[in-house]
Design a protein around this motif. Structure first.
Motif, PDB file in Angstrom:
ATOM      1  N   LEU A  65       0.826  -1.209   0.000  1.00  0.00           N
ATOM      2  CA  LEU A  65       0.000   0.000   0.000  1.00  0.00           C
ATOM      3  C   LEU A  65       0.861   1.261   0.000  1.00  0.00           C
ATOM      4  O   LEU A  65       0.549   2.246  -0.675  1.00  0.00           O
ATOM      5  N   LEU A  66       1.947   1.230   0.748  1.00  0.00           N
ATOM      6  CA  LEU A  66       2.848   2.385   0.771  1.00  0.00           C
ATOM      7  C   LEU A  66       3.469   2.620  -0.597  1.00  0.00           C
ATOM      8  O   LEU A  66       3.663   3.767  -1.025  1.00  0.00           O
ATOM      9  N   GLU A  67       3.783   1.538  -1.301  1.00  0.00           N
ATOM     10  CA  GLU A  67       4.346   1.664  -2.639  1.00  0.00           C
ATOM     11  C   GLU A  67       3.325   2.282  -3.596  1.00  0.00           C
ATOM     12  O   GLU A  67       3.664   3.127  -4.436  1.00  0.00           O
ATOM     13  N   LEU A  68       2.059   1.863  -3.467  1.00  0.00           N
ATOM     14  CA  LEU A  68       1.002   2.463  -4.284  1.00  0.00           C
ATOM     15  C   LEU A  68       0.841   3.949  -3.957  1.00  0.00           C
ATOM     16  O   LEU A  68       0.642   4.771  -4.857  1.00  0.00           O
ATOM     17  N   ALA A  69       0.921   4.286  -2.681  1.00  0.00           N
ATOM     18  CA  ALA A  69       0.806   5.696  -2.268  1.00  0.00           C
ATOM     19  C   ALA A  69       1.948   6.517  -2.849  1.00  0.00           C
ATOM     20  O   ALA A  69       1.752   7.644  -3.314  1.00  0.00           O
ATOM     21  N   ARG A  70       3.155   5.965  -2.825  1.00  0.00           N
ATOM     22  CA  ARG A  70       4.304   6.672  -3.404  1.00  0.00           C
ATOM     23  C   ARG A  70       4.105   6.886  -4.898  1.00  0.00           C
ATOM     24  O   ARG A  70       4.437   7.946  -5.436  1.00  0.00           O
ATOM     25  N   ALA A  71       3.571   5.880  -5.585  1.00  0.00           N
ATOM     26  CA  ALA A  71       3.358   5.986  -7.034  1.00  0.00           C
ATOM     27  C   ALA A  71       2.340   7.083  -7.348  1.00  0.00           C
ATOM     28  O   ALA A  71       2.530   7.880  -8.275  1.00  0.00           O
ATOM     29  N   GLN A  72       1.252   7.147  -6.578  1.00  0.00           N
ATOM     30  CA  GLN A  72       0.238   8.172  -6.803  1.00  0.00           C
ATOM     31  C   GLN A  72       0.785   9.561  -6.471  1.00  0.00           C
ATOM     32  O   GLN A  72       0.479  10.542  -7.162  1.00  0.00           O
ATOM     33  N   THR A  73       1.603   9.649  -5.432  1.00  0.00           N
ATOM     34  CA  THR A  73       2.212  10.934  -5.071  1.00  0.00           C
ATOM     35  C   THR A  73       3.152  11.416  -6.166  1.00  0.00           C
ATOM     36  O   THR A  73       3.176  12.601  -6.519  1.00  0.00           O
ATOM     37  N   ALA A  74       3.932  10.478  -6.719  1.00  0.00           N
ATOM     38  CA  ALA A  74       4.830  10.840  -7.817  1.00  0.00           C
ATOM     39  C   ALA A  74       4.039  11.307  -9.032  1.00  0.00           C
ATOM     40  O   ALA A  74       4.435  12.247  -9.726  1.00  0.00           O
ATOM     41  N   HIS A  75       2.892  10.654  -9.288  1.00  0.00           N
ATOM     42  CA  HIS A  75       2.044  11.041 -10.410  1.00  0.00           C
ATOM     43  C   HIS A  75       1.495  12.454 -10.211  1.00  0.00           C
ATOM     44  O   HIS A  75       1.484  13.276 -11.134  1.00  0.00           O
ATOM     45  N   LEU A  76       1.056  12.757  -8.995  1.00  0.00           N
ATOM     46  CA  LEU A  76       0.539  14.090  -8.691  1.00  0.00           C
ATOM     47  C   LEU A  76       1.641  15.142  -8.822  1.00  0.00           C
ATOM     48  O   LEU A  76       1.417  16.234  -9.349  1.00  0.00           O
ATOM     49  N   SER A  77       2.831  14.818  -8.350  1.00  0.00           N
ATOM     50  CA  SER A  77       3.955  15.756  -8.466  1.00  0.00           C
ATOM     51  C   SER A  77       4.283  16.039  -9.925  1.00  0.00           C
ATOM     52  O   SER A  77       4.596  17.171 -10.302  1.00  0.00           O
TER      53      SER A  77
END
Length: 245
Positions: free
Chosen positions: A80-92
């Motif tokens: 889940l943390l990896e998915l959160a990081r991926a979404q955060t990178a996408h938003l950035s």
């Protein structure tokens, strides 16, 4: 000889929320003196805000869902943390595109070397340095840059290659010709027909798809430049020519 006052990009790290607030503030309507470019700037600001609202819904909803599941599924915490990081990178990535695509043109009386502007744009774009081959000719490196839109054009091109290039290698060639400076970005596997379609519209897109290219087109025109492109042997090359005044 000068490429149209450019400001030094801040190197201070910011969180995602700080970036979001900064980008939105840059694009919010504000009182302006009468200016012939006011309508164009306002249109671009509106396009960026609409694009952000449209495209950030899904990744924000996904991020919210992932974070809400952390306590309920401890066994899947790492995933889940990896998915959160991926979404955060996408938003950035979206915010970098939006930040480079509009807002008030930041000017200063100081000029900068084109070489420094190029390196700053590469750093700000999010494109992994290992994915980029940069060829910055010596005669172009010391050209004076006096307009922030030059860096914005570069960031948009590099960010676009990063977001939509599928990880394919990118080559950026910066050269100086008589009266012109050329910024040529090449990448394989690019859908040329889609790129040309984005460049053929004078209206800003309703989402971030094509917004960067539309912005490049607008800013290049405002600087008195021109756009060229070729599609040969599976490699698409997009060239921005700017007048060296």
């Amino acid at each position: 000889m000068t490429l149209a006052a450019d400001t030094q990009a801040s190197t201070r790290s910011r969180g995602l929320l700080d970036d979001l607030a900064r980008v939105l503030r840059a694009h919010l309507p504000r009182p302006r003196r009468a200016d012939p470019t006011e309508q164009t700037t306002s249109t671009e600001d509106d396009a960026v805000v609409r694009a952000l609202c449209h495209d950030m819904r899904t990744p924000l909803a996904s991020l919210e869902a992932v974070l809400g599941s952390l306590d309920r599924a401890p066994a899947q915490r790492a995933e889940l943390l990896e998915l959160a990081r991926a979404q955060t990178a996408h938003l950035s990535s979206m915010l970098r595109t939006a930040d480079a695509s509009g807002g008030a043109v930041r000017r200063s009386r100081a000029t900068r070397r084109l070489g420094d502007v190029v390196l700053s744009a590469v750093s700000s774009s999010g494109l992994p340095r290992s994915q980029l081959t940069l060829e910055l000719r010596e005669d172009a490196e010391d050209v004076a840059v006096g307009d922030a839109r030059v860096q914005r054009i570069l960031i948009n091109l590099l960010e676009n290659a990063h977001r939509h290039g599928g990880g394919a290698p990118v080559r950026l060639l910066v050269i100086r010709r008589i009266g012109w400076v050329e910024l040529a970005l090449s990448q394989g596997g690019v859908p040329a027909d889609r790129i040309v379609q984005h460049l053929g519209t004078t209206r800003p897109p309703v989402d971030l798809t094509g917004l960067g290219l539309w912005s490049v087109q607008q800013q290049t025109r405002e600087l008195g430049g021109r756009l060229l492109w070729t599609d040969r042997d599976g490699e698409f090359t997009f060239t921005v020519q700017l007048p060296d005044r």
